[in-house]
Design a protein around this motif. Structure first.
Motif, mmCIF file in Angstrom:
data_model
loop_
_atom_site.group_PDB
_atom_site.id
_atom_site.type_symbol
_atom_site.label_atom_id
_atom_site.label_comp_id
_atom_site.label_asym_id
_atom_site.label_seq_id
_atom_site.Cartn_x
_atom_site.Cartn_y
_atom_site.Cartn_z
ATOM 1 N N ALA A 13 11.144 -6.097 2.665
ATOM 2 C CA ALA A 13 12.274 -5.346 3.221
ATOM 3 C C ALA A 13 13.368 -5.070 2.189
ATOM 4 O O ALA A 13 14.481 -4.688 2.559
ATOM 5 C CB ALA A 13 12.861 -6.110 4.406
ATOM 6 N N LEU A 14 13.057 -5.262 0.904
ATOM 7 C CA LEU A 14 14.065 -5.111 -0.141
ATOM 8 C C LEU A 14 13.807 -3.867 -0.982
ATOM 9 O O LEU A 14 12.666 -3.593 -1.352
ATOM 10 C CB LEU A 14 14.071 -6.339 -1.059
ATOM 11 C CG LEU A 14 14.305 -7.701 -0.396
ATOM 12 C CD1 LEU A 14 14.238 -8.809 -1.451
ATOM 13 C CD2 LEU A 14 15.637 -7.735 0.336
ATOM 14 N N ASP A 15 14.884 -3.139 -1.304
ATOM 15 C CA ASP A 15 14.734 -2.076 -2.285
ATOM 16 C C ASP A 15 14.820 -2.708 -3.673
ATOM 17 O O ASP A 15 14.978 -3.928 -3.816
ATOM 18 C CB ASP A 15 15.774 -0.968 -2.089
ATOM 19 C CG ASP A 15 17.224 -1.445 -2.277
ATOM 20 O OD1 ASP A 15 17.449 -2.501 -2.907
ATOM 21 O OD2 ASP A 15 18.136 -0.751 -1.794
ATOM 22 N N ARG A 16 14.741 -1.887 -4.711
ATOM 23 C CA ARG A 16 14.660 -2.444 -6.069
ATOM 24 C C ARG A 16 15.906 -3.228 -6.447
ATOM 25 O O ARG A 16 15.820 -4.300 -7.048
ATOM 26 C CB ARG A 16 14.415 -1.312 -7.068
ATOM 27 C CG ARG A 16 13.049 -0.679 -6.936
ATOM 28 C CD ARG A 16 12.785 0.345 -8.010
ATOM 29 N NE ARG A 16 11.447 0.903 -7.900
ATOM 30 C CZ ARG A 16 10.905 1.728 -8.781
ATOM 31 N NH1 ARG A 16 11.607 2.094 -9.853
ATOM 32 N NH2 ARG A 16 9.673 2.189 -8.617
ATOM 33 N N ASP A 17 17.075 -2.715 -6.092
ATOM 34 C CA ASP A 17 18.313 -3.409 -6.448
ATOM 35 C C ASP A 17 18.448 -4.724 -5.699
ATOM 36 O O ASP A 17 18.884 -5.738 -6.261
ATOM 37 C CB ASP A 17 19.525 -2.519 -6.172
ATOM 38 C CG ASP A 17 19.641 -1.367 -7.160
ATOM 39 O OD1 ASP A 17 19.020 -1.439 -8.239
ATOM 40 O OD2 ASP A 17 20.352 -0.396 -6.852
ATOM 41 N N ALA A 18 18.090 -4.718 -4.424
ATOM 42 C CA ALA A 18 18.184 -5.943 -3.628
ATOM 43 C C ALA A 18 17.193 -6.990 -4.130
ATOM 44 O O ALA A 18 17.502 -8.187 -4.177
ATOM 45 C CB ALA A 18 17.941 -5.634 -2.155
ATOM 46 N N ALA A 19 15.994 -6.554 -4.513
ATOM 47 C CA ALA A 19 15.006 -7.489 -5.038
ATOM 48 C C ALA A 19 15.484 -8.100 -6.350
ATOM 49 O O ALA A 19 15.338 -9.315 -6.581
ATOM 50 C CB ALA A 19 13.669 -6.779 -5.235
ATOM 51 N N ALA A 58 0.833 -1.202 0.000
ATOM 52 C CA ALA A 58 0.000 0.000 0.000
ATOM 53 C C ALA A 58 0.865 1.248 0.000
ATOM 54 O O ALA A 58 0.558 2.230 -0.696
ATOM 55 C CB ALA A 58 -0.926 -0.005 1.208
ATOM 56 N N HIS A 59 1.939 1.231 0.759
ATOM 57 C CA HIS A 59 2.818 2.402 0.804
ATOM 58 C C HIS A 59 3.459 2.642 -0.561
ATOM 59 O O HIS A 59 3.531 3.790 -1.029
ATOM 60 C CB HIS A 59 3.899 2.197 1.866
ATOM 61 C CG HIS A 59 4.808 3.374 2.037
ATOM 62 N ND1 HIS A 59 4.365 4.594 2.516
ATOM 63 C CD2 HIS A 59 6.140 3.532 1.775
ATOM 64 C CE1 HIS A 59 5.376 5.447 2.541
ATOM 65 N NE2 HIS A 59 6.461 4.835 2.100
ATOM 66 N N ARG A 60 3.903 1.568 -1.209
ATOM 67 C CA ARG A 60 4.504 1.709 -2.529
ATOM 68 C C ARG A 60 3.502 2.269 -3.534
ATOM 69 O O ARG A 60 3.823 3.159 -4.322
ATOM 70 C CB ARG A 60 5.012 0.349 -3.017
ATOM 71 C CG ARG A 60 6.181 -0.206 -2.233
ATOM 72 C CD ARG A 60 6.449 -1.636 -2.637
ATOM 73 N NE ARG A 60 7.459 -2.260 -1.803
ATOM 74 C CZ ARG A 60 7.752 -3.551 -1.838
ATOM 75 N NH1 ARG A 60 7.105 -4.349 -2.683
ATOM 76 N NH2 ARG A 60 8.686 -4.051 -1.042
#
Length: 217
Positions: free
Chosen positions: A190-196, A139-141
């Motif tokens: 808990a992942l940002d785009r690069d980590a995902a 929801a936040h995204r």
């Protein structure tokens, strides 16, 4: 010879679209956001003044859909989300769009993201991923995405819409939202785009490799 098919499924705002586009570019494969098909059908129904839950109206819209309608600028947001969920529950709509999706990836292969790619559209996909995140994180995204586009909406309302969409997607009789038995589940909470994306590449391992430029047809 058919190319590789990579199926990326999951609920709304889990990050599957971002990951799918990035992976497609990395591998030199075509990309299709299949959710846009249902959004475009839902928007067409609304444009005609019909109700998205009207099965006959939704089926007519699905058969009349044209590829250029996927470029519309009004396919995101709560109204489009609700319309897409409604038309996606109509078996005739899913049948009409199934041919489009399979044809898209038949020759060159593709990365496709949606909700039933690994279970229905391409059950024999070379790689199946199921991307998840908590409703709060999603929801936040989505709220940030809408805010950046100038849409004024309360984050709590976005979360209610996401939870309602989750329930509707999981409960529908035709192609309910669920991971394929052989899908790898990745939690992006808990992942940002690069980590995902790094997590996706680790999972892919030896099953996919980047194409050389002369391999991309």
């Amino acid at each position: 010879m058919a190319g590789r098919i990579i199926a990326i499924d999951g609920p709304a705002a889990a990050g599957k679209g971002t990951l799918a586009r990035r992976l497609a570019a990395h591998l030199g494969l075509p990309y299709l956001d299949t959710g846009l098909l249902y959004r475009a059908v839902g928007r067409r129904v609304l444009d005609l003044g019909d109700c998205p839950s009207d099965a006959a109206a939704a089926e007519r819209a699905a058969h009349a859909l044209r590829p250029q309608e996927l470029q519309r600028s009004d396919l995101r947001g709560p109204e489009a989300d609700a319309a897409a969920a409604a038309v996606a529950s109509v078996p005739a709509v899913r049948a009409a769009l199934l041919t489009f999706q399979r044809s898209f990836g038949a020759e060159l292969g593709a990365v496709l993201d949606g909700r039933d790619i690994g279970t229905v559209v391409f059950p024999n996909a070379d790689l199946k991923l199921f991307i998840i995140a908590t409703p709060e994180a999603r929801a936040h995204r989505r709220w940030l995405e809408l805010r950046d586009r100038g849409v004024d909406v309360d984050q709590a309302e976005v979360e209610r819409d996401i939870r309602a969409r989750d329930q509707q997607d999981a409960a529908r009789a035709i192609a309910p939202l669920r991971p394929a038995d052989d899908a790898v589940v990745i939690d992006t909470t808990a992942l940002d785009r690069d980590a995902a994306f790094a997590a996706v590449l680790r999972v892919a391992g030896g099953s996919v490799r980047a194409c050389r430029s002369d391999e991309v047809r």
